[in-house]
Motif scaffolding. Structure first.
Motif, mmCIF file in Angstrom:
data_model
loop_
_atom_site.group_PDB
_atom_site.id
_atom_site.type_symbol
_atom_site.label_atom_id
_atom_site.label_comp_id
_atom_site.label_asym_id
_atom_site.label_seq_id
_atom_site.Cartn_x
_atom_site.Cartn_y
_atom_site.Cartn_z
ATOM 1 N N GLN A 165 31.308 -13.232 -20.327
ATOM 2 C CA GLN A 165 32.024 -11.979 -20.135
ATOM 3 C C GLN A 165 32.504 -11.776 -18.697
ATOM 4 N N GLN A 166 32.410 -12.816 -17.888
ATOM 5 C CA GLN A 166 32.882 -12.724 -16.510
ATOM 6 C C GLN A 166 34.399 -12.876 -16.464
ATOM 7 N N ARG A 167 35.023 -12.009 -15.690
ATOM 8 C CA ARG A 167 36.478 -12.021 -15.569
ATOM 9 C C ARG A 167 36.963 -13.303 -14.891
ATOM 10 N N VAL A 168 38.077 -13.847 -15.385
ATOM 11 C CA VAL A 168 38.741 -14.980 -14.758
ATOM 12 C C VAL A 168 40.225 -14.653 -14.629
ATOM 13 N N ALA A 211 45.401 -20.784 -25.849
ATOM 14 C CA ALA A 211 45.099 -19.394 -26.178
ATOM 15 C C ALA A 211 44.158 -18.814 -25.126
ATOM 16 N N GLN A 212 44.487 -17.629 -24.631
ATOM 17 C CA GLN A 212 43.667 -16.970 -23.620
ATOM 18 C C GLN A 212 42.653 -16.053 -24.292
ATOM 19 N N ALA A 213 41.372 -16.240 -23.959
ATOM 20 C CA ALA A 213 40.312 -15.400 -24.512
ATOM 21 C C ALA A 213 40.179 -14.114 -23.711
ATOM 22 N N TYR A 214 39.853 -13.020 -24.410
ATOM 23 C CA TYR A 214 39.615 -11.725 -23.778
ATOM 24 C C TYR A 214 38.311 -11.131 -24.300
ATOM 25 N N TRP A 215 37.570 -10.523 -23.395
ATOM 26 C CA TRP A 215 36.413 -9.710 -23.753
ATOM 27 C C TRP A 215 36.894 -8.261 -23.789
ATOM 28 N N VAL A 216 36.868 -7.671 -24.989
ATOM 29 C CA VAL A 216 37.397 -6.322 -25.193
ATOM 30 C C VAL A 216 36.220 -5.360 -25.285
ATOM 31 N N ARG A 217 36.132 -4.444 -24.345
ATOM 32 C CA ARG A 217 34.976 -3.554 -24.251
ATOM 33 C C ARG A 217 35.444 -2.103 -24.088
ATOM 34 N N PRO A 218 34.597 -1.142 -24.460
ATOM 35 C CA PRO A 218 34.976 0.255 -24.229
ATOM 36 C C PRO A 218 35.078 0.524 -22.728
ATOM 37 N N ARG A 219 36.130 1.204 -22.346
ATOM 38 C CA ARG A 219 36.380 1.443 -20.926
ATOM 39 C C ARG A 219 35.237 2.218 -20.272
ATOM 40 N N GLU A 249 38.806 -11.477 -28.368
ATOM 41 C CA GLU A 249 40.065 -11.756 -29.047
ATOM 42 C C GLU A 249 40.840 -12.789 -28.236
ATOM 43 N N TRP A 250 41.762 -13.465 -28.908
ATOM 44 C CA TRP A 250 42.532 -14.533 -28.275
ATOM 45 C C TRP A 250 44.021 -14.237 -28.366
ATOM 46 N N ARG A 251 44.709 -14.345 -27.250
ATOM 47 C CA ARG A 251 46.159 -14.191 -27.238
ATOM 48 C C ARG A 251 46.800 -15.567 -27.281
ATOM 49 N N GLN A 252 47.646 -15.775 -28.272
ATOM 50 C CA GLN A 252 48.327 -17.049 -28.419
ATOM 51 C C GLN A 252 49.560 -17.092 -27.510
ATOM 52 N N GLU A 269 39.314 -1.702 -22.825
ATOM 53 C CA GLU A 269 39.946 -2.526 -21.804
ATOM 54 C C GLU A 269 39.703 -3.983 -22.165
ATOM 55 N N ALA A 270 40.684 -4.825 -21.912
ATOM 56 C CA ALA A 270 40.621 -6.241 -22.257
ATOM 57 C C ALA A 270 40.479 -7.056 -20.984
ATOM 58 N N VAL A 271 39.381 -7.781 -20.857
ATOM 59 C CA VAL A 271 39.067 -8.561 -19.666
ATOM 60 C C VAL A 271 39.309 -10.033 -19.968
ATOM 61 N N PRO A 272 40.201 -10.707 -19.252
ATOM 62 C CA PRO A 272 40.386 -12.141 -19.495
ATOM 63 C C PRO A 272 39.128 -12.921 -19.118
ATOM 64 N N VAL A 273 38.706 -13.804 -19.996
ATOM 65 C CA VAL A 273 37.495 -14.599 -19.764
ATOM 66 C C VAL A 273 37.801 -16.066 -20.040
ATOM 67 N N SER A 274 36.855 -16.924 -19.712
ATOM 68 C CA SER A 274 37.057 -18.360 -19.881
ATOM 69 C C SER A 274 36.928 -18.754 -21.347
ATOM 70 N N ASP A 275 37.223 -20.012 -21.625
ATOM 71 C CA ASP A 275 37.128 -20.506 -22.999
ATOM 72 C C ASP A 275 35.705 -20.890 -23.382
ATOM 73 N N LEU A 276 34.713 -20.548 -22.575
ATOM 74 C CA LEU A 276 33.322 -20.816 -22.938
ATOM 75 C C LEU A 276 32.947 -20.137 -24.253
ATOM 76 N N VAL A 277 33.550 -18.979 -24.513
ATOM 77 C CA VAL A 277 33.219 -18.235 -25.722
ATOM 78 C C VAL A 277 33.640 -18.982 -26.977
ATOM 79 N N ASN A 278 34.541 -19.947 -26.861
ATOM 80 C CA ASN A 278 35.009 -20.677 -28.035
ATOM 81 C C ASN A 278 33.901 -21.488 -28.707
ATOM 82 N N LYS A 279 32.891 -21.835 -27.945
ATOM 83 C CA LYS A 279 31.795 -22.643 -28.479
ATOM 84 C C LYS A 279 30.603 -21.747 -28.773
#
Length: 249
Positions: free
Chosen positions: A226-229, A120-128, A111-114, A207-217
């Motif tokens: 899915q690596q935290r940044v 926009a910051q990308a997040y990897w949202v995974r079950p805790r 998901e992306w937070r505007q 839990e929402a893990v901030p990740v890079s914008d690599l997922v946009n492509k």
């Protein structure tokens, strides 16, 4: 909204959770996008007394539901999500909601937070607690004028839980294991009977893990997505482009 998700568990783990047998091998998928094939689980033929065969079946569908009545697929919007609150009333989803409810195996979603000054910051949202989860889905078979058939599907969404609300107002509907049978039972359970399952997850589930914008492509499809940044370290994080309806045939 759920416009990207991931399934990185192996077939054996998926088989065990959903009560399936002999899934075809598949590699980890880190960046699943609309119009790509996704795995769905449906109720199968009811078991005969004493049978050890599963009463669920797995199939690959094109992510982006096409109702059977559509005439021009190129002019039809890409329905990769459906609002759970209104799906039973909408013409595009009403029949599937009654007759073809599915489960979508997933490891999490993006998901992306505007509003970030850098974009926009990308997040990897995974079950805790880790593991596989099941999104609520709908399936529809579409027959194009030339005669070929294609299975298509969508993921149902609901209002965001407290874990997700700071990032986005919507999230996928998650069906817990103890509710699989009731959700998939389209013979005795009408849409009104499963409304209670289409709710946000309990606080602390994700839990929402901030990740890079690599997922946009879409072409980026490795574990580095899915690596935290540190959010402040993201130089550019434009949101992914809105998926466009693609030629299907």
């Amino acid at each position: 909204m759920c416009g990207r998700f991931s399934l990185i568990s192996n077939p054996e783990e998926v088989e065990a959770l959903f009560g399936l047998i002999a899934l075809d091998p598949f590699p980890p998928r880190y960046n699943i996008a609309p119009t790509q094939p996704i795995l769905m689980v449906m109720a199968g033929t009811p078991r005969e007394p004493g049978s050890n065969l599963p009463d669920r079946q797995a199939l690959l569908v094109r992510w982006g539901l096409i109702p059977a009545w559509v005439k021009d697929t190129k002019a039809f919007p890409l329905l990769f999500n459906a609002r759970s609150e209104t799906a039973a009333q909408k013409a595009a989803f009403r029949t599937a909601m009654r007759h073809r409810r599915t489960l979508v195996p997933a490891s999490g979603f993006y998901e992306w937070r505007q509003g970030n000054k850098k974009g926009a910051q990308a997040y990897w949202v995974r079950p805790r607690e880790g593991g596989i989860i099941a999104f609520a889905g709908l399936m529809e078979s579409y027959a194009e004028p030339g005669g070929s058939e294609m299975d298509t599907g969508t993921i149902l969404t609901t209002s965001a839980s407290s874990d997700i609300a700071p990032i986005h107002e919507r999230m996928p509907v998650v069906i817990h294991r103890e509710d699989f049978a009731r959700w998939l039972d389209c013979r005795t359970q009408e849409p009104r009977d499963v409304v209670d399952l289409m709710r946000p997850t309990e606080p602390g589930f994700f839990e929402a893990v901030p990740v890079s914008d690599l997922v946009n492509k879409v072409d980026n499809a490795g574990p580095e997505l899915q690596q935290r940044v540190e959010p402040a370290a993201v130089e550019k994080a434009d949101p992914p482009p809105a998926p466009a309806q693609m030629s299907l045939f």
